[in-house]
Design an enzyme around this catalytic site. Structure first.
Site, mmCIF file in Angstrom:
data_model
loop_
_atom_site.group_PDB
_atom_site.id
_atom_site.type_symbol
_atom_site.label_atom_id
_atom_site.label_comp_id
_atom_site.label_asym_id
_atom_site.label_seq_id
_atom_site.Cartn_x
_atom_site.Cartn_y
_atom_site.Cartn_z
ATOM 1 N N THR A 163 0.906 -1.153 0.000
ATOM 2 C CA THR A 163 0.000 0.000 0.000
ATOM 3 C C THR A 163 0.941 1.197 0.000
ATOM 4 O OG1 THR A 163 -0.106 0.114 2.405
ATOM 5 C CG2 THR A 163 -1.805 -1.206 1.333
ATOM 6 N N HIS A 164 0.541 2.249 -0.664
ATOM 7 C CA HIS A 164 1.416 3.429 -0.826
ATOM 8 C C HIS A 164 2.757 3.040 -1.462
ATOM 9 C CE1 HIS A 164 -1.392 5.391 1.997
ATOM 10 N NE2 HIS A 164 -1.349 4.224 2.613
ATOM 11 N N SER A 285 17.662 0.012 -26.866
ATOM 12 C CA SER A 285 17.914 1.430 -27.053
ATOM 13 C C SER A 285 18.893 1.581 -28.198
ATOM 14 C CB SER A 285 18.509 2.003 -25.764
ATOM 15 O OG SER A 285 19.283 3.146 -26.058
ATOM 16 N N ASN A 293 13.810 -2.450 -22.721
ATOM 17 C CA ASN A 293 12.752 -1.567 -22.231
ATOM 18 C C ASN A 293 11.367 -2.193 -22.387
ATOM 19 O OD1 ASN A 293 14.673 0.432 -21.693
ATOM 20 N ND2 ASN A 293 14.549 1.216 -23.796
ATOM 21 N N GLU A 298 4.394 0.159 -21.556
ATOM 22 C CA GLU A 298 4.429 1.628 -21.515
ATOM 23 C C GLU A 298 3.451 2.219 -22.525
ATOM 24 O OE1 GLU A 298 8.478 3.289 -21.719
ATOM 25 O OE2 GLU A 298 9.139 1.421 -20.819
ATOM 26 N N GLN A 330 -21.778 13.241 -37.080
ATOM 27 C CA GLN A 330 -20.868 12.552 -37.993
ATOM 28 C C GLN A 330 -19.487 12.386 -37.351
ATOM 29 O OE1 GLN A 330 -21.183 13.081 -42.323
ATOM 30 N NE2 GLN A 330 -19.198 14.094 -42.198
ATOM 31 N N LYS A 333 -17.752 8.977 -35.314
ATOM 32 C CA LYS A 333 -17.211 7.719 -35.834
ATOM 33 C C LYS A 333 -15.724 7.526 -35.587
ATOM 34 C CE LYS A 333 -20.918 7.636 -38.963
ATOM 35 N NZ LYS A 333 -21.319 8.952 -38.397
HETATM 36 N N1 ARG Z 1 -22.774 10.875 -42.683
HETATM 37 C C1 ARG Z 1 -23.824 11.258 -41.801
HETATM 38 C C2 ARG Z 1 -23.439 10.924 -40.352
HETATM 39 O O1 ARG Z 1 -22.508 10.255 -40.169
HETATM 40 C C3 ARG Z 1 -25.077 10.564 -42.159
HETATM 41 C C4 ARG Z 1 -26.310 11.298 -41.764
HETATM 42 C C5 ARG Z 1 -26.358 12.577 -42.522
HETATM 43 N N2 ARG Z 1 -27.637 13.186 -42.458
HETATM 44 C C6 ARG Z 1 -27.826 14.424 -42.835
HETATM 45 N N3 ARG Z 1 -29.010 14.893 -42.767
HETATM 46 N N4 ARG Z 1 -26.848 15.165 -43.269
HETATM 47 O O2 ARG Z 1 -24.064 11.324 -39.415
#
Ligand code: ARG
Length: 465
Positions: A163-164, A285, A293, A298, A330, A333
């Site tokens: 601990t610590h 290295s 290493n 890491e 959008q 993603k």
């Molecule tokens: N490429 C758009 C997204 O990833 C799809 C939906 C777009 N819809 C719109 N009304 N522009 O969200």
């Protein structure tokens, strides 16, 4: 195809506009370079939608047959890497739809009936994330299995518990590893929870308000393996809370991995020398010839940061959005993909890295001789002989101080020397002062006694399956 059906401008909505967007704006708004990753999910969703449209006689059986044929061909093109992605068609959805129309004509243009890209993308990303969650769950299980196998070999190997970051009490190395099995089990539960909430169908919400066509959302949900439909069309197209939940769960996975990585790095330091790591996870290295290493742990520790960053990004993305869909979404993603990729790679590596840990029990034992790891055992011993715990604590503190001055362990003091701190101490004290004794008496569920560790491993093997 008749002339009036032709989209002469090349842009789906272009009839409304008097001038094209600039090249820069086109690049800025396009997502196809990254969202083509959900192409197969897009096709799956489109097939289910088209079949429903045909069942509801919104499109004809002939149109459906053409759509199925066209989408199957497109899927083949994508899988073979032959599909021509085009930035002019903005995103994965329009790219596929355009190709479909080129292949099958008007039937391709009917696919989008009763649907919008808003509910389409919300569906695709859920399908993608659902599959991703399932593979991450499998990887976590492999990682747990690797930990359990190593724990089994070292269920009785003593390790200084800290601990610590100071020596506290002996534990077994197996017990220590089981802590990470527990963390991973909770991580899996969080993913399962996230999956359950996410597994609802947005399709049918259309742009935001639903559609005037007589659609059957439940049948689409069943075909796509969703547990039900999103109840509110505005919510269905706009919220990305499921992506945020996933990122939060992913962040915690990385927190846990990062803590383990940090320990591996410390254990590998020659000052501790508790383990050695297989060469395939280390690098040298360019200047210091002697170096080995721990780059992989890491990096895992470092990559936790980018996953946390994506969580912040997604939270921030969502917070200012009025209902319903906004193009901001959008931007969900790339962080999602990068989070998943980071997690998948890290977990695959760790499932392989754990069996590559060479344990040095001698170094662990050696370290246990310093730091008075059995001091609590001595205090407990005095309590069992009738001394109140606080008095026992004080007596042992004095004994520790004396041993420290002499540069020896508590067990190295003679009976007479020990009795100077409490007359209750008798010859049976030496059994208590050994590491093995200290381990063996912590014999309850969750304790570090080797018998308990073996039992915990057995239970965990059943739980993780
Ligand atoms: N490429 C758009 C997204 O990833 C799809 C939906 C777009 N819809 C719109 N009304 N522009 O969200």
């Amino acid at each position: 195809m008749t002339e009036q059906h032709l989209d002469t401008s090349g842009k789906t909505w272009s009839g409304r506009f008097s001038e094209p967007v600039s090249e820069l704006v086109k690049r800025y708004t396009a997502s196809v370079l990254f969202d083509r990753r959900i192409a197969l999910q897009d096709i799956r969703g489109s097939l289910a939608h088209a079949r429903m449209l045909a069942r509801q006689t919104i499109i004809s059986a002939t149109d459906l047959a053409a759509i199925e044929r066209g989408l199957t061909q497109i899927q083949g093109e994508i899988e073979r890497g032959e599909f021509q992605w085009n930035l002019d068609d903005e995103d994965v959805h329009l790219n596929i739809e355009k190709r479909l129309t080129a292949l099958i004509g008007d039937a391709g243009k009917r696919l989008h009936t009763g649907r919008s890209r808003n509910d389409q993308v919300a569906t695709d990303i859920r399908l993608w994330l659902r599959d991703t969650l399932d593979s991450i769950d499998t990887l976590l299980r492999h990682y747990q299995t690797a930990l359990l196998d190593l724990a089994q070999q070292h269920a009785a190997t003593p390790l200084p518990g800290f601990t610590h970051l100071q020596v506290a009490q002996p534990v077994t190395f197996g017990h220590h590893l089981l802590a990470y099995v527990e963390m991973a089990q909770r991580d899996r539960a969080r993913l399962a929870d996230c999956r359950r909430r996410m597994n609802r169908l947005p399709l049918g919400a259309a742009a935001l308000a639903g559609t005037s066509f007589p659609i059957d959302r439940e049948s689409v949900a069943r075909e796509l393996g969703f547990e039900g439909v999103c109840e509110n069309s505005l919510d269905a197209v706009s919220d990305r809370d499921f992506a945020i939940e996933f990122s939060a769960a992913a962040s915690l996975i990385m927190v846990h991995i990062s803590r383990f990585a940090e320990e591996i790095i410390l254990w590998m330091n020659p000052r501790m020398g508790f383990i050695d790591l297989a060469d395939r996870f280390c690098t040298g290295s360019s200047i210091m010839p002697q170096k080995k290493n721990p780059d992989v742990p890491e990096l895992a520790r470092g990559k936790a940061g980018r996953v946390f960053g994506h969580l912040m990004g997604l939270l921030t993305l969502m917070k200012g959005q009025p209902l319903a869909y906004n193009k901001d979404n959008q931007e969900d993603k790339e962080p999602l993909f990068d989070t998943a990729d980071t997690l998948v790679d890290t977990l695959r590596i760790f499932a392989d890295l754990v069996p590559g840990i060479r344990v040095r029990p001698e170094a662990m034992s050696e370290a246990l001789k310093q730091g008075f790891a059995t001091a609590t055992d001595l205090a407990d011993y005095l309590v069992k002989k009738g001394l109140p715990f606080r008095d026992a604590h004080e007596a042992v503190a004095l004994a520790v101080r004396s041993a420290e001055t002499r540069g020896c362990d508590l067990a190295d003091l003679s009976l007479g020397e020990l009795q100077a701190f409490s007359p209750l101490i008798a010859t049976d004290v030496f059994a208590v002062l050994t590491v093995e004794g200290s381990l063996a008496v912590r014999d309850h569920i969750g304790g570090t006694a080797p018998a308990q560790v073996y039992a915990a491993i057995l239970r965990a093997r059943r739980t993780i399956a």
